[in-house]
Design a protein around this motif. Structure first.
Motif, mmCIF file in Angstrom:
data_model
loop_
_atom_site.group_PDB
_atom_site.id
_atom_site.type_symbol
_atom_site.label_atom_id
_atom_site.label_comp_id
_atom_site.label_asym_id
_atom_site.label_seq_id
_atom_site.Cartn_x
_atom_site.Cartn_y
_atom_site.Cartn_z
ATOM 1 N N LEU A 63 -5.953 6.351 4.081
ATOM 2 C CA LEU A 63 -6.344 6.434 5.611
ATOM 3 C C LEU A 63 -4.997 5.265 6.131
ATOM 4 O O LEU A 63 -4.570 4.705 7.453
ATOM 5 C CB LEU A 63 -7.135 6.965 6.576
ATOM 6 C CG LEU A 63 -6.913 7.242 8.695
ATOM 7 C CD1 LEU A 63 -5.473 8.374 8.718
ATOM 8 C CD2 LEU A 63 -8.144 7.964 8.938
ATOM 9 N N GLY A 64 -5.958 4.141 5.845
ATOM 10 C CA GLY A 64 -6.091 3.119 7.308
ATOM 11 C C GLY A 64 -5.497 2.092 5.891
ATOM 12 O O GLY A 64 -4.773 1.019 6.910
ATOM 13 N N VAL A 65 -5.091 1.871 4.617
ATOM 14 C CA VAL A 65 -4.128 1.093 3.856
ATOM 15 C C VAL A 65 -3.307 1.493 2.714
ATOM 16 O O VAL A 65 -1.663 0.951 3.759
ATOM 17 C CB VAL A 65 -5.223 0.561 3.357
ATOM 18 C CG1 VAL A 65 -4.677 -0.940 1.931
ATOM 19 C CG2 VAL A 65 -6.337 0.033 4.016
ATOM 20 N N PHE A 66 -3.368 2.653 2.447
ATOM 21 C CA PHE A 66 -1.668 3.099 1.437
ATOM 22 C C PHE A 66 -1.285 3.875 2.015
ATOM 23 O O PHE A 66 -0.245 3.227 2.289
ATOM 24 C CB PHE A 66 -3.154 3.987 0.524
ATOM 25 C CG PHE A 66 -2.125 4.369 -1.549
ATOM 26 C CD1 PHE A 66 -1.774 3.075 -1.408
ATOM 27 C CD2 PHE A 66 -1.872 5.643 -1.354
ATOM 28 C CE1 PHE A 66 -1.026 3.216 -2.690
ATOM 29 C CE2 PHE A 66 -0.510 5.903 -1.950
ATOM 30 C CZ PHE A 66 -1.006 4.615 -3.283
ATOM 31 N N TYR A 67 -1.236 4.918 3.136
ATOM 32 C CA TYR A 67 0.024 5.488 3.418
ATOM 33 C C TYR A 67 0.210 4.569 5.081
ATOM 34 O O TYR A 67 1.216 4.326 5.083
ATOM 35 C CB TYR A 67 -1.089 6.756 3.991
ATOM 36 C CG TYR A 67 0.569 7.684 4.434
ATOM 37 C CD1 TYR A 67 1.609 8.515 3.044
ATOM 38 C CD2 TYR A 67 0.116 7.880 5.798
ATOM 39 C CE1 TYR A 67 1.421 9.079 4.145
ATOM 40 C CE2 TYR A 67 1.591 8.698 6.517
ATOM 41 C CZ TYR A 67 1.858 9.579 5.301
ATOM 42 O OH TYR A 67 3.485 10.438 6.145
ATOM 43 N N ALA A 68 -0.616 4.287 5.701
ATOM 44 C CA ALA A 68 -0.099 3.997 6.436
ATOM 45 C C ALA A 68 0.307 1.821 6.239
ATOM 46 O O ALA A 68 1.234 1.992 7.320
ATOM 47 C CB ALA A 68 -2.005 2.792 7.016
ATOM 48 N N SER A 69 0.145 1.542 5.516
ATOM 49 C CA SER A 69 1.514 0.394 5.729
ATOM 50 C C SER A 69 2.589 1.194 4.507
ATOM 51 O O SER A 69 4.218 0.425 5.250
ATOM 52 C CB SER A 69 0.690 -0.666 3.947
ATOM 53 O OG SER A 69 0.529 0.264 3.000
ATOM 54 N N PHE A 70 2.975 2.565 4.485
ATOM 55 C CA PHE A 70 3.990 3.007 4.111
ATOM 56 C C PHE A 70 4.421 2.945 5.000
ATOM 57 O O PHE A 70 5.352 3.480 5.382
ATOM 58 C CB PHE A 70 3.790 3.793 3.064
ATOM 59 C CG PHE A 70 5.013 4.955 2.719
ATOM 60 C CD1 PHE A 70 5.872 4.667 2.618
ATOM 61 C CD2 PHE A 70 4.766 6.896 2.493
ATOM 62 C CE1 PHE A 70 7.101 5.398 2.004
ATOM 63 C CE2 PHE A 70 5.812 7.126 2.664
ATOM 64 C CZ PHE A 70 6.796 6.753 2.087
ATOM 65 N N ALA A 71 3.640 4.572 6.472
ATOM 66 C CA ALA A 71 4.210 4.459 7.524
ATOM 67 C C ALA A 71 4.480 3.046 8.527
ATOM 68 O O ALA A 71 5.634 3.744 8.500
ATOM 69 C CB ALA A 71 3.173 5.393 7.945
ATOM 70 N N ASP A 72 4.287 2.075 8.427
ATOM 71 C CA ASP A 72 4.533 1.360 8.945
ATOM 72 C C ASP A 72 5.646 0.397 8.619
ATOM 73 O O ASP A 72 7.041 -0.063 8.938
ATOM 74 C CB ASP A 72 3.761 -0.144 9.349
ATOM 75 C CG ASP A 72 2.143 -0.094 9.613
ATOM 76 O OD1 ASP A 72 2.066 0.800 10.775
ATOM 77 O OD2 ASP A 72 0.778 -0.730 9.344
ATOM 78 N N PHE A 73 6.185 0.930 7.319
ATOM 79 C CA PHE A 73 7.580 0.365 6.605
ATOM 80 C C PHE A 73 8.656 1.329 6.832
ATOM 81 O O PHE A 73 9.393 0.993 7.102
ATOM 82 C CB PHE A 73 7.356 0.377 5.069
ATOM 83 C CG PHE A 73 8.518 -0.664 4.254
ATOM 84 C CD1 PHE A 73 8.705 -2.087 3.866
ATOM 85 C CD2 PHE A 73 9.048 0.856 3.360
ATOM 86 C CE1 PHE A 73 10.158 -1.785 3.471
ATOM 87 C CE2 PHE A 73 9.965 0.284 3.366
ATOM 88 C CZ PHE A 73 10.684 -0.996 3.093
#
Length: 220
Positions: free
Chosen positions: A103-113
């Motif tokens: 939630l906070g790192v793996f998918y979140a960093s992708f979503a930010d990109f």
């Protein structure tokens, strides 16, 4: 009463719920919410989920939102045993940590990109956001160094959440995990162990990937 799931197939969090429901053997009634057409803002849906997000589960009037909470609920209530979501405090804590990591790192960093590229007209790669995404992938690759699955040596809901995320990333950029061999091995392992993986997850990931690659093609 049936269990209703308000969802959109290209959404990784929605697909994590589909995989969990399948693995625990519970039937759900799918109700598509098209975010692109603003269906999540319709009054009838806002009454069910004022946060207007998907996935949203309605189990005979009990409404749960947030995919990882839904996955935990389904495993707790309908799981035939506790393998998917262990009851042992230490084992469960590790599964929870991996869920929060997604939630906070793996998918979140992708979503930010990807969000600025796909939905906000960004026309160049943001190097700092790509670096954060690479860091997240490296963390996960390290988690998998000495174990077969995200939270140990058997499949849990952490894997179901993370594989929905990872398959979406791979559909977006097919070579994204070439430098992360442990993730690639884990993906293949998950594909072989998760029931109806292709229909419940890969099809939706591919839809997302087609949109994403079209947006990437416009990047200068």
């Amino acid at each position: 009463m049936p269990i209703d799931l308000y969802y959109m197939s290209m959404s990784a969090p929605c697909r994590a719920v589909l995989l969990t429901a399948k693995m625990v053997g519970v039937e759900i009634n799918l109700k598509t919410i098209n975010l692109m057409q603003g269906e999540h803002m319709q009054p009838e849906f806002l009454k069910i989920n004022p946060q207007h997000t998907v996935p949203c589960l309605d189990d005979s009037g009990f409404v749960v939102t947030e995919s990882r909470a839904i996955c935990a609920y389904l495993a707790n209530k309908y799981g035939k045993n506790d393998k998917l979501y262990p009851k042992d405090p230490k084992d469960r804590a590790l599964v929870d940590q991996r869920l929060y990591f997604d939630l906070g790192v793996f998918y979140a960093s992708f979503a930010d990109f990807y969000v600025p590229i796909m939905f906000r007209g960004q026309t160049s790669i943001d190097a700092s956001k790509r670096k954060k995404w690479d860091e997240a992938m490296n963390y996960f690759n390290t988690f998998l160094a000495d174990q077969e699955y995200a939270a140990g040596n058997h499949l849990t809901i952490a894997d179901l959440s993370l594989i929905a995320s990872a398959s979406t990333m791979e559909a977006f950029i097919p070579t994204i995990f070439n430098d992360y061999p442990k993730i690639k091995e884990w993906i293949e392992r998950c594909k072989s162990q998760i029931a109806d993986y292709h229909d419940l997850n890969q099809v939706g990931a591919n839809i997302f990937g087609q949109m994403g690659q079209s947006a990437l093609a416009k990047i200068q």
